[in-house]
Design a protein around this motif. Structure first.
Motif, mmCIF file in Angstrom:
data_model
loop_
_atom_site.group_PDB
_atom_site.id
_atom_site.type_symbol
_atom_site.label_atom_id
_atom_site.label_comp_id
_atom_site.label_asym_id
_atom_site.label_seq_id
_atom_site.Cartn_x
_atom_site.Cartn_y
_atom_site.Cartn_z
ATOM 1 N N GLY A 1 38.837 22.448 9.890
ATOM 2 C CA GLY A 1 38.227 21.125 9.943
ATOM 3 C C GLY A 1 38.724 20.310 11.119
ATOM 4 O O GLY A 1 37.951 19.616 11.785
ATOM 5 N N ALA B 1 37.477 17.189 9.376
ATOM 6 C CA ALA B 1 36.625 17.176 10.565
ATOM 7 C C ALA B 1 36.078 15.780 10.840
ATOM 8 O O ALA B 1 36.128 15.296 11.981
ATOM 9 C CB ALA B 1 35.470 18.169 10.387
ATOM 10 N N GLU C 1 41.432 26.192 5.914
ATOM 11 C CA GLU C 1 40.322 25.241 5.826
ATOM 12 C C GLU C 1 40.669 23.925 6.525
ATOM 13 O O GLU C 1 39.843 23.358 7.250
ATOM 14 C CB GLU C 1 40.002 24.991 4.349
ATOM 15 C CG GLU C 1 38.735 24.238 4.121
ATOM 16 C CD GLU C 1 38.405 24.120 2.639
ATOM 17 O OE1 GLU C 1 38.110 22.997 2.220
ATOM 18 O OE2 GLU C 1 38.447 25.144 1.919
ATOM 19 N N GLY D 1 31.757 21.225 8.919
ATOM 20 C CA GLY D 1 32.905 21.108 8.024
ATOM 21 C C GLY D 1 32.568 21.505 6.600
ATOM 22 O O GLY D 1 33.340 22.171 5.925
ATOM 23 N N THR E 1 29.856 17.034 10.170
ATOM 24 C CA THR E 1 29.790 17.021 8.713
ATOM 25 C C THR E 1 29.227 18.331 8.171
ATOM 26 O O THR E 1 29.764 18.908 7.223
ATOM 27 C CB THR E 1 28.929 15.843 8.231
ATOM 28 O OG1 THR E 1 29.463 14.636 8.787
ATOM 29 C CG2 THR E 1 28.930 15.741 6.723
ATOM 30 N N ALA F 1 37.893 20.820 4.707
ATOM 31 C CA ALA F 1 37.501 20.928 6.118
ATOM 32 C C ALA F 1 36.547 19.812 6.504
ATOM 33 O O ALA F 1 36.656 19.251 7.598
ATOM 34 C CB ALA F 1 36.864 22.285 6.383
ATOM 35 N N GLN F 2 35.632 19.488 5.620
ATOM 36 C CA GLN F 2 34.682 18.410 5.914
ATOM 37 C C GLN F 2 35.418 17.089 6.105
ATOM 38 O O GLN F 2 35.172 16.363 7.072
ATOM 39 C CB GLN F 2 33.666 18.278 4.797
ATOM 40 C CG GLN F 2 32.691 17.138 5.018
ATOM 41 C CD GLN F 2 31.833 16.843 3.803
ATOM 42 O OE1 GLN F 2 32.191 17.228 2.699
ATOM 43 N NE2 GLN F 2 30.746 16.166 4.010
#
Length: 69
Positions: free
Chosen positions: A25, A53, A21, A42, A39, A49-50
């Motif tokens: 990202g 990213a 993850e 991710g 956003t 990941a968000q």
């Protein structure tokens, strides 16, 4: 157009390859150039990941020098 394609298919490809993850990202943040798309893409992978990213995307906008090396 490219941003929409990457926003939809990059999380699918990342999951299919078994990438973590966090690394997913980082990949999204480095390849998609729209904050909203980063956003969303991710978030499709997860909270880690968000965060990764968006951090990578914004670090390139505010501190572009390391990305030029």
């Amino acid at each position: 157009m490219f941003t929409v394609i990457m926003m939809v298919f990059e999380p699918i490809i990342i999951k299919a390859t078994g990438m973590s993850e966090l690394m997913g990202g980082v990949l999204i943040g480095g390849t998609v150039d729209s904050t909203g798309a980063v956003t969303i893409a991710g978030t499709a992978l997860g909270a880690t990941a968000q965060t990764a990213a968006v951090y990578i995307l914004l670090s390139g906008k505010f501190f572009p020098l390391p990305h030029l090396v």
